[in-house]
Design a protein around this motif. Structure first.
Motif, PDB file in Angstrom:
ATOM      1  N   MET A   1      46.168 -16.581  26.025  1.00  0.00           N
ATOM      2  CA  MET A   1      46.436 -16.215  27.388  1.00  0.00           C
ATOM      3  C   MET A   1      45.955 -14.773  27.595  1.00  0.00           C
ATOM      4  N   GLU A   2      45.168 -14.584  28.629  1.00  0.00           N
ATOM      5  CA  GLU A   2      44.665 -13.241  28.920  1.00  0.00           C
ATOM      6  C   GLU A   2      45.745 -12.394  29.591  1.00  0.00           C
ATOM      7  N   ILE A   3      45.843 -11.150  29.165  1.00  0.00           N
ATOM      8  CA  ILE A   3      46.716 -10.163  29.794  1.00  0.00           C
ATOM      9  C   ILE A   3      45.804  -9.313  30.678  1.00  0.00           C
ATOM     10  N   LYS A   4      46.023  -9.354  31.987  1.00  0.00           N
ATOM     11  CA  LYS A   4      45.106  -8.705  32.932  1.00  0.00           C
ATOM     12  C   LYS A   4      45.779  -7.561  33.691  1.00  0.00           C
ATOM     13  N   MET A   5      44.927  -6.664  34.205  1.00  0.00           N
ATOM     14  CA  MET A   5      45.412  -5.608  35.100  1.00  0.00           C
ATOM     15  C   MET A   5      46.028  -6.296  36.314  1.00  0.00           C
ATOM     16  N   PRO A   6      47.329  -6.056  36.552  1.00  0.00           N
ATOM     17  CA  PRO A   6      47.996  -6.734  37.664  1.00  0.00           C
ATOM     18  C   PRO A   6      47.700  -6.076  39.007  1.00  0.00           C
ATOM     19  N   LYS A   7      47.987  -6.833  40.052  1.00  0.00           N
ATOM     20  CA  LYS A   7      47.914  -6.312  41.414  1.00  0.00           C
ATOM     21  C   LYS A   7      49.344  -6.043  41.846  1.00  0.00           C
ATOM     22  N   LEU A   8      49.744  -4.772  41.869  1.00  0.00           N
ATOM     23  CA  LEU A   8      51.128  -4.402  42.132  1.00  0.00           C
ATOM     24  C   LEU A   8      51.483  -4.376  43.610  1.00  0.00           C
ATOM     25  N   ASP A   9      50.478  -4.278  44.479  1.00  0.00           N
ATOM     26  CA  ASP A   9      50.724  -4.381  45.918  1.00  0.00           C
ATOM     27  C   ASP A   9      49.477  -4.929  46.591  1.00  0.00           C
ATOM     28  N   VAL A  10      49.579  -5.268  47.852  1.00  0.00           N
ATOM     29  CA  VAL A  10      48.484  -5.954  48.547  1.00  0.00           C
ATOM     30  C   VAL A  10      47.224  -5.118  48.684  1.00  0.00           C
ATOM     31  N   THR A  11      47.340  -3.800  48.641  1.00  0.00           N
ATOM     32  CA  THR A  11      46.165  -2.947  48.813  1.00  0.00           C
ATOM     33  C   THR A  11      45.553  -2.491  47.488  1.00  0.00           C
ATOM     34  N   MET A  12      46.213  -2.801  46.368  1.00  0.00           N
ATOM     35  CA  MET A  12      45.748  -2.319  45.058  1.00  0.00           C
ATOM     36  C   MET A  12      44.456  -3.019  44.651  1.00  0.00           C
ATOM     37  N   THR A  13      43.427  -2.223  44.319  1.00  0.00           N
ATOM     38  CA  THR A  13      42.158  -2.768  43.831  1.00  0.00           C
ATOM     39  C   THR A  13      41.879  -2.348  42.386  1.00  0.00           C
ATOM     40  N   GLU A  14      42.587  -1.304  41.918  1.00  0.00           N
ATOM     41  CA  GLU A  14      42.424  -0.828  40.548  1.00  0.00           C
ATOM     42  C   GLU A  14      43.703  -0.124  40.121  1.00  0.00           C
ATOM     43  N   GLY A  15      43.858   0.011  38.810  1.00  0.00           N
ATOM     44  CA  GLY A  15      45.030   0.696  38.278  1.00  0.00           C
ATOM     45  C   GLY A  15      44.650   1.449  37.021  1.00  0.00           C
ATOM     46  N   THR A  16      45.481   2.393  36.638  1.00  0.00           N
ATOM     47  CA  THR A  16      45.258   3.169  35.425  1.00  0.00           C
ATOM     48  C   THR A  16      46.099   2.574  34.302  1.00  0.00           C
ATOM     49  N   PHE A  17      45.437   2.212  33.215  1.00  0.00           N
ATOM     50  CA  PHE A  17      46.137   1.689  32.041  1.00  0.00           C
ATOM     51  C   PHE A  17      46.725   2.885  31.311  1.00  0.00           C
ATOM     52  N   LEU A  18      48.065   2.952  31.268  1.00  0.00           N
ATOM     53  CA  LEU A  18      48.740   4.112  30.687  1.00  0.00           C
ATOM     54  C   LEU A  18      49.126   3.919  29.226  1.00  0.00           C
ATOM     55  N   GLY A  19      49.021   2.692  28.722  1.00  0.00           N
ATOM     56  CA  GLY A  19      49.257   2.482  27.304  1.00  0.00           C
ATOM     57  C   GLY A  19      50.114   1.274  26.989  1.00  0.00           C
ATOM     58  N   TRP A  20      49.990   0.843  25.746  1.00  0.00           N
ATOM     59  CA  TRP A  20      50.779  -0.274  25.225  1.00  0.00           C
ATOM     60  C   TRP A  20      52.166   0.213  24.830  1.00  0.00           C
ATOM     61  N   LEU A  21      53.154  -0.653  24.974  1.00  0.00           N
ATOM     62  CA  LEU A  21      54.533  -0.347  24.600  1.00  0.00           C
ATOM     63  C   LEU A  21      54.943  -1.025  23.296  1.00  0.00           C
ATOM     64  N   VAL A  22      54.088  -1.911  22.786  1.00  0.00           N
ATOM     65  CA  VAL A  22      54.331  -2.593  21.507  1.00  0.00           C
ATOM     66  C   VAL A  22      53.068  -2.468  20.656  1.00  0.00           C
ATOM     67  N   PRO A  23      53.201  -2.528  19.332  1.00  0.00           N
ATOM     68  CA  PRO A  23      52.031  -2.390  18.456  1.00  0.00           C
ATOM     69  C   PRO A  23      51.093  -3.594  18.535  1.00  0.00           C
ATOM     70  N   ASN A  24      49.832  -3.353  18.232  1.00  0.00           N
ATOM     71  CA  ASN A  24      48.846  -4.424  18.134  1.00  0.00           C
ATOM     72  C   ASN A  24      49.286  -5.392  17.041  1.00  0.00           C
ATOM     73  N   GLY A  25      49.245  -6.676  17.343  1.00  0.00           N
ATOM     74  CA  GLY A  25      49.643  -7.686  16.370  1.00  0.00           C
ATOM     75  C   GLY A  25      51.125  -8.008  16.372  1.00  0.00           C
ATOM     76  N   ALA A  26      51.890  -7.350  17.244  1.00  0.00           N
ATOM     77  CA  ALA A  26      53.335  -7.577  17.309  1.00  0.00           C
ATOM     78  C   ALA A  26      53.640  -8.932  17.947  1.00  0.00           C
ATOM     79  N   THR A  27      54.720  -9.539  17.482  1.00  0.00           N
ATOM     80  CA  THR A  27      55.260 -10.731  18.120  1.00  0.00           C
ATOM     81  C   THR A  27      56.183 -10.267  19.240  1.00  0.00           C
ATOM     82  N   VAL A  28      55.959 -10.795  20.437  1.00  0.00           N
ATOM     83  CA  VAL A  28      56.742 -10.385  21.598  1.00  0.00           C
ATOM     84  C   VAL A  28      57.437 -11.592  22.215  1.00  0.00           C
ATOM     85  N   GLU A  29      58.507 -11.311  22.925  1.00  0.00           N
ATOM     86  CA  GLU A  29      59.256 -12.342  23.631  1.00  0.00           C
ATOM     87  C   GLU A  29      58.864 -12.342  25.110  1.00  0.00           C
TER      88      GLU A  29
END
Length: 76
Positions: A1-29
């Motif tokens: 499943m792809e994790i994509k840059m979300p659209k947080l409001d109707v006018t949003m066309t781009e967003g700044t990726f501020l960072g991951w909150l879990v390590p690469n390879g982590a199992t998440v719920e």
């Protein structure tokens, strides 16, 4: 499943990726916060849409990406 840059409001066309909150390879719920996105109006932690193993994509922290850009993959 792809994790994509979300659209947080109707006018949003781009967003700044501020960072991951879990390590690469982590199992998440489902619902666990994965990453943070910022706009000129708000910063938001984005939750996982499903349980799985997170694989980082080729994105850099503090860089701006169009809505829909693949940030990573969730192996379910």
């Amino acid at each position: 499943m792809e994790i994509k840059m979300p659209k947080l409001d109707v006018t949003m066309t781009e967003g700044t990726f501020l960072g991951w909150l879990v390590p690469n390879g982590a199992t998440v719920e489902e619902g666990e916060d994965l990453y943070t996105v910022g706009t000129d109006k708000v910063s938001a932690d984005i939750p996982s849409p499903a349980a799985g193993v997170l694989e980082y994509g080729p994105v850099e922290e503090d860089e701006t990406y169009p809505v829909g850009t693949v940030l990573g993959i969730l192996h379910t």
